[in-house]
Design a protein around this motif. Structure first.
Motif, short mmCIF file in Angstrom:
data_model
loop_
_atom_site.label_atom_id
_atom_site.label_comp_id
_atom_site.label_asym_id
_atom_site.label_seq_id
_atom_site.Cartn_x
_atom_site.Cartn_y
_atom_site.Cartn_z
N TYR A 1 0.84 -1.20 0.00
CA TYR A 1 0.00 0.00 0.00
C TYR A 1 0.87 1.26 0.00
CZ TYR A 1 -3.55 3.42 1.29
OH TYR A 1 -4.38 4.52 1.29
N ASP A 2 1.87 1.28 0.88
CA ASP A 2 2.74 2.45 0.98
C ASP A 2 3.50 2.67 -0.33
OD1 ASP A 2 1.91 2.84 3.56
OD2 ASP A 2 3.66 1.88 4.48
N ARG A 3 3.95 1.58 -0.95
CA ARG A 3 4.68 1.72 -2.21
C ARG A 3 3.76 2.21 -3.32
NH1 ARG A 3 9.27 -2.36 -4.43
NH2 ARG A 3 9.80 -2.15 -2.23
N ALA A 4 2.51 1.71 -3.32
CA ALA A 4 1.55 2.15 -4.33
C ALA A 4 1.25 3.64 -4.19
CB ALA A 4 0.26 1.34 -4.19
N VAL A 5 1.04 4.11 -2.96
CA VAL A 5 0.79 5.53 -2.73
C VAL A 5 1.99 6.35 -3.19
CG1 VAL A 5 0.50 7.29 -0.94
CG2 VAL A 5 -0.84 5.19 -0.85
N SER A 6 3.20 5.86 -2.89
CA SER A 6 4.41 6.56 -3.29
C SER A 6 4.48 6.70 -4.81
CB SER A 6 5.64 5.81 -2.78
OG SER A 6 6.83 6.39 -3.28
N TRP A 7 4.09 5.65 -5.52
CA TRP A 7 4.14 5.71 -6.99
C TRP A 7 3.07 6.64 -7.55
CZ3 TRP A 7 7.12 5.20 -10.92
CH2 TRP A 7 8.31 4.48 -10.77
#
Length: 286
Positions: free
Chosen positions: A127-133
């Motif tokens: 989730y955190d990586r998706a938001v970052s992208w």
């Protein structure tokens, strides 16, 4: 010393029944390079990209040739190897992102599933990586986008979400198939600038497929001109625009007035251009 190619396509022929759609096509893409395949509808551009990913559906088949990506033969890959290739090795942006995303799942769920299918990470980490992208592709309020369904996004936002999905695994090669065709000029320019930024940031190569030589002039390092499933000419972008060798390429460049050295040079293809292509080459393709 010349860098070894990241992608090497040799004598590729793809058929749909008795119809040859990609005819003995050969080209290379090197690390960090933006190579563009340009041609009108039906020239074989998209089928070439689908062949590279081994996504040609029945009754289509790759009849002959070789495709080597990062030293491995794509045509010899098993199912699990192909799954790793699509996403982790080669990311893809399709022309119509709305048709590429599942309408019943949120953008966030689709991004998280993409990440967890390839990486051993927790749902929270995904989730955190998706938001970052989503933030990296400059989507406002990424947390809200994560909970949005595809139909709730504008065309430009949808394309940015598709770019995030294609690049979240940081592939070595991005195939962008007409990624800006359905967008207005302002959004198109923003998407092209974004792709150039991410290319430089990630050091990836891009295979950019388009019918628009104006876009090619803005972003490409090298150009492959296709017509009727065949490559008519290959050259670096400056040579192609300044001294085209094939009459078809020359006719394409003359269909619209030049607005700048690497500016918009093509919008539509005339009957004369088609006639020149069908007449065959009078000059050598490089």
């Amino acid at each position: 010393m010349e860098t070894a190619p990241l992608l090497s396509v040799s004598n590729l022929t793809t058929r749909f029944g008795d119809r040859v759609v990609v005819d003995d096509v050969s080209f290379e893409v090197r690390p960090g390079e933006i190579a563009s395949i340009v041609g009108e509808s039906g020239s074989g551009k998209s089928v070439t990209s689908l062949s590279i990913l081994r996504l040609v559906g029945e009754p289509g088949e790759i009849a002959s040739g070789t495709i080597v990506f990062d030293g491995a033969s794509v045509l010899d890959m098993k199912r699990t190897e192909l799954q790793r290739l699509r996403g982790a090795g080669i990311g893809t942006i399709f022309q119509e992102p709305a048709r590429s995303m599942n309408p019943v799942f949120t953008i966030g769920r689709q991004l998280i599933e993409t990440l967890r299918a390839h990486l051993s990470i927790s749902k929270r980490e995904a989730y955190d990586r998706a938001v970052s992208w989503l933030d990296r592709v400059r989507l406002p309020d990424p947390d809200r986008v994560m909970s949005s369904y595809p139909h709730e996004l504008s065309g430009g936002m949808m394309q940015r979400a598709m770019i995030a999905m294609a690049l979240c695994l940081e592939p070595k090669l991005l195939i962008a198939d007409e990624p800006t065709t359905a967008l207005d000029v302002t959004i198109q320019a923003q998407i092209l600038d974004l792709l150039l930024e991410l290319r430089d940031e990630l050091g990836m190569a891009i295979l950019f497929i388009t019918h628009d030589l104006g876009v090619v002039a803005q972003i490409a390092d090298s150009v492959i001109v296709m017509y009727g499933g065949r490559i008519l000419e290959r050259a670096d972008v400056f040579t192609l625009f300044d001294a085209p060798q094939h009459p078809y390429t020359d006719a394409l460049l003359r269909t619209k007035p030049v607005l700048g050295h690497r500016a918009h040079r093509l919008a539509t293809i005339s009957d004369e251009v088609r006639r020149v292509a069908l007449a065959g080459p009078t000059g050598a393709a490089s």
